[in-house]
Design a protein around this motif. Structure first.
Motif, PDB file in Angstrom:
ATOM      1  N   TYR A 152       0.818  -1.205   0.000  1.00  0.00           N
ATOM      2  CA  TYR A 152       0.000   0.000   0.000  1.00  0.00           C
ATOM      3  C   TYR A 152       0.857   1.262   0.000  1.00  0.00           C
ATOM      4  O   TYR A 152       0.517   2.252  -0.640  1.00  0.00           O
ATOM      5  N   LEU A 155       2.035   1.700  -3.508  1.00  0.00           N
ATOM      6  CA  LEU A 155       0.911   2.135  -4.330  1.00  0.00           C
ATOM      7  C   LEU A 155       0.638   3.625  -4.134  1.00  0.00           C
ATOM      8  O   LEU A 155       0.465   4.365  -5.101  1.00  0.00           O
ATOM      9  N   PHE A 156       0.628   4.084  -2.899  1.00  0.00           N
ATOM     10  CA  PHE A 156       0.396   5.503  -2.640  1.00  0.00           C
ATOM     11  C   PHE A 156       1.545   6.363  -3.157  1.00  0.00           C
ATOM     12  O   PHE A 156       1.330   7.475  -3.636  1.00  0.00           O
ATOM     13  N   ALA A 159       3.361   5.644  -5.803  1.00  0.00           N
ATOM     14  CA  ALA A 159       3.163   5.698  -7.253  1.00  0.00           C
ATOM     15  C   ALA A 159       2.051   6.676  -7.620  1.00  0.00           C
ATOM     16  O   ALA A 159       2.172   7.427  -8.592  1.00  0.00           O
ATOM     17  N   ILE A 160       0.986   6.695  -6.825  1.00  0.00           N
ATOM     18  CA  ILE A 160      -0.102   7.628  -7.098  1.00  0.00           C
ATOM     19  C   ILE A 160       0.374   9.064  -6.932  1.00  0.00           C
ATOM     20  O   ILE A 160       0.053   9.940  -7.748  1.00  0.00           O
ATOM     21  N   GLU A 161       1.159   9.333  -5.905  1.00  0.00           N
ATOM     22  CA  GLU A 161       1.681  10.688  -5.698  1.00  0.00           C
ATOM     23  C   GLU A 161       2.611  11.111  -6.835  1.00  0.00           C
ATOM     24  O   GLU A 161       2.641  12.267  -7.220  1.00  0.00           O
ATOM     25  N   LYS A 162       3.382  10.171  -7.365  1.00  0.00           N
ATOM     26  CA  LYS A 162       4.276  10.496  -8.479  1.00  0.00           C
ATOM     27  C   LYS A 162       3.500  10.704  -9.774  1.00  0.00           C
ATOM     28  O   LYS A 162       3.917  11.471 -10.639  1.00  0.00           O
ATOM     29  N   LEU A 163       2.373  10.013  -9.941  1.00  0.00           N
ATOM     30  CA  LEU A 163       1.583  10.122 -11.166  1.00  0.00           C
ATOM     31  C   LEU A 163       0.630  11.313 -11.160  1.00  0.00           C
ATOM     32  O   LEU A 163       0.158  11.721 -12.215  1.00  0.00           O
ATOM     33  N   LYS A 164       0.344  11.873  -9.991  1.00  0.00           N
ATOM     34  CA  LYS A 164      -0.598  12.990  -9.907  1.00  0.00           C
ATOM     35  C   LYS A 164      -0.199  14.178 -10.786  1.00  0.00           C
ATOM     36  O   LYS A 164      -1.035  14.693 -11.518  1.00  0.00           O
TER      37      LYS A 164
END
Length: 125
Positions: A89, A92-93, A95-100
């Motif tokens: 997790y 995953l978070f 990766a989400i912060e980098k993709l934002k």
């Protein structure tokens, strides 16, 4: 607390198509509860209040029959699964912060294109 306060269902009571197979095995509550139970109950004996059986009931028997705990693996496997979930997790978070910013940039570009198309379309009249 809510899951253990009456909303958490025993594994054999869950409907199998959706809740048992994907959701039950993904929820961290399964591994936390079973690890806790495996840590506390084995080695204990309790008085048997039922008419059948001996005078006492072992903790492992309670885990298998009453709580429906999977006894095929140890409490350390449950702990390892929980630690793996934490790492997964967090990654995953991350990766989400980098993709934002990339997603925000794509959204900004698409709105800019629609504004340019609208401006070109309105200037030709």
């Amino acid at each position: 607390m809510m899951l253990n306060g009456g909303f958490f269902r025993l594994p054999n009571d869950l409907p199998k198509p959706v809740w048992r197979y994907p959701m039950y095995y993904v929820a961290f509550h399964k591994y936390a509860n079973q690890g806790f139970y495996k840590n506390e109950f084995p080695g204990l004996s309790f008085p048997n209040i039922q008419a059948t059986g001996g005078a006492t009931v072992s903790g492992s028997e309670i885990l298998r029959n009453f709580w429906q705990v999977e006894m095929r693996y140890s409490k350390w496997v449950d702990l390892a699964v929980l630690c793996g979930m934490v790492v997964l997790y967090r990654l995953l978070f991350l990766a989400i912060e980098k993709l934002k910013p990339m997603i925000a940039g794509l959204r900004f570009r698409s709105t800019m294109r629609s504004v340019q198309v609208a401006e070109q379309g309105s200037g030709s009249q």
